[in-house]
Design a protein around this motif. Structure first.
Motif, PDB file in Angstrom:
ATOM      1  N   LYS A 122       0.853  -1.204   0.000  1.00  0.00           N
ATOM      2  CA  LYS A 122       0.000   0.000   0.000  1.00  0.00           C
ATOM      3  C   LYS A 122       0.888   1.252   0.000  1.00  0.00           C
ATOM      4  O   LYS A 122       0.655   2.211  -0.736  1.00  0.00           O
TER       5      LYS A 122
ATOM      6  N   GLU B 287       2.424   1.648  -3.389  1.00  0.00           N
ATOM      7  CA  GLU B 287       1.490   2.182  -4.391  1.00  0.00           C
ATOM      8  C   GLU B 287       1.270   3.677  -4.220  1.00  0.00           C
ATOM      9  O   GLU B 287       1.178   4.415  -5.197  1.00  0.00           O
ATOM     10  N   GLU B 288       1.200   4.115  -2.957  1.00  0.00           N
ATOM     11  CA  GLU B 288       1.050   5.560  -2.709  1.00  0.00           C
ATOM     12  C   GLU B 288       2.261   6.310  -3.262  1.00  0.00           C
ATOM     13  O   GLU B 288       2.116   7.361  -3.894  1.00  0.00           O
ATOM     14  N   ASN B 289       3.443   5.774  -3.043  1.00  0.00           N
ATOM     15  CA  ASN B 289       4.659   6.426  -3.560  1.00  0.00           C
ATOM     16  C   ASN B 289       4.677   6.421  -5.082  1.00  0.00           C
ATOM     17  O   ASN B 289       5.100   7.390  -5.713  1.00  0.00           O
TER      18      ASN B 289
ATOM     19  N   GLU C  60       2.053   6.403  -7.117  1.00  0.00           N
ATOM     20  CA  GLU C  60       1.091   7.384  -7.643  1.00  0.00           C
ATOM     21  C   GLU C  60       1.648   8.805  -7.538  1.00  0.00           C
ATOM     22  O   GLU C  60       1.463   9.623  -8.432  1.00  0.00           O
ATOM     23  N   LYS C  61       2.366   9.073  -6.439  1.00  0.00           N
ATOM     24  CA  LYS C  61       2.958  10.415  -6.258  1.00  0.00           C
ATOM     25  C   LYS C  61       4.087  10.677  -7.258  1.00  0.00           C
ATOM     26  O   LYS C  61       4.436  11.822  -7.514  1.00  0.00           O
TER      27      LYS C  61
END
Ligand code: MN
Length: 207
Positions: free
Chosen positions: A196, A199-201, A203-204
């Protein structure tokens, strides 16, 4: 990432020291966080204490600008700001909840590495290739993935390739449990990746 400015403090981990058993043992996690990371934090604060002009810079800015600082503190800033950034990033990228890559990151992994298994295999080779102490990173330049090995506490903070995930392959990260078997430690690490967070990294990293 919280506490990005001087004075730096050792933030508690978002899980118990024992949470990653049996893949990473409690004592290793305790020493790694409470002694190793603490030491980088203390040394970084000690260095910055004597340079008030640098205290307004964020952790990332300290890493990116280190070459412009007075010569006598180049290595202290690179090693210790890098040590703080890299350890925090490594610890945040771990989770006791088993997960798998999904979403846009899974698509990118399958596109570039053909399959998740093949990605694991390439990542493992990179982590094994680090001679001495360092890290292996999954990075992204606007969605294009790249696996990069790094030495010591060199860091990707603020670079073109944004960090997505990292494994600390310094011996202190695994020696108590895995002895000199870095390959076994890497295999264990695959079970505790916080996808998770990755994935956040990812997307950023897309602009
Ligand atoms: Mn470490």
């Amino acid at each position: 990432m919280q506490n990005r400015y001087y004075p730096f403090v050792n933030m508690p981990l978002p899980y118990e020291y024992s949470a990653l058993e049996p893949y990473i043992d409690e004592k290793t996690m305790y020493l790694h966080h409470n002694r190793h990371l603490q030491n980088y934090i203390d040394k970084l604060n000690e260095t910055l204490e004597k340079f008030p002009g640098l205290q307004r810079l964020s952790l990332e800015q300290l890493i990116c600008s280190a070459a412009k600082f007075p010569r006598e503190i180049h290595s202290a800033i690179t090693d210790n700001a890098g040590g703080v950034y890299n350890h925090r990033f490594f610890f945040e990228g771990l989770s006791h909840c088993k997960s798998n890559p999904s979403g846009k990151l899974l698509c990118a992994i399958e596109k570039q590495y053909k399959s998740t298994d093949n990605f694991y295999s390439e990542f493992k080779s990179a982590a094994l290739s680090v001679f001495g102490s360092g890290y292996a990173w999954l990075t992204s330049n606007n969605g294009t993935l790249k696996i990069i090995a790094s030495a010591n506490q060199n860091s990707f903070a603020g670079g073109i390739f944004r960090p997505i995930l990292t494994i600390d392959v310094w011996e202190h990260a695994y020696y108590l449990k895995h002895y000199n078997m870095r390959a076994d430690y890497i295999d264990d690490w695959f079970n505790i990746i916080n996808w998770k967070f990755a994935e956040e990294n990812f997307e950023k990293s897309i602009y």
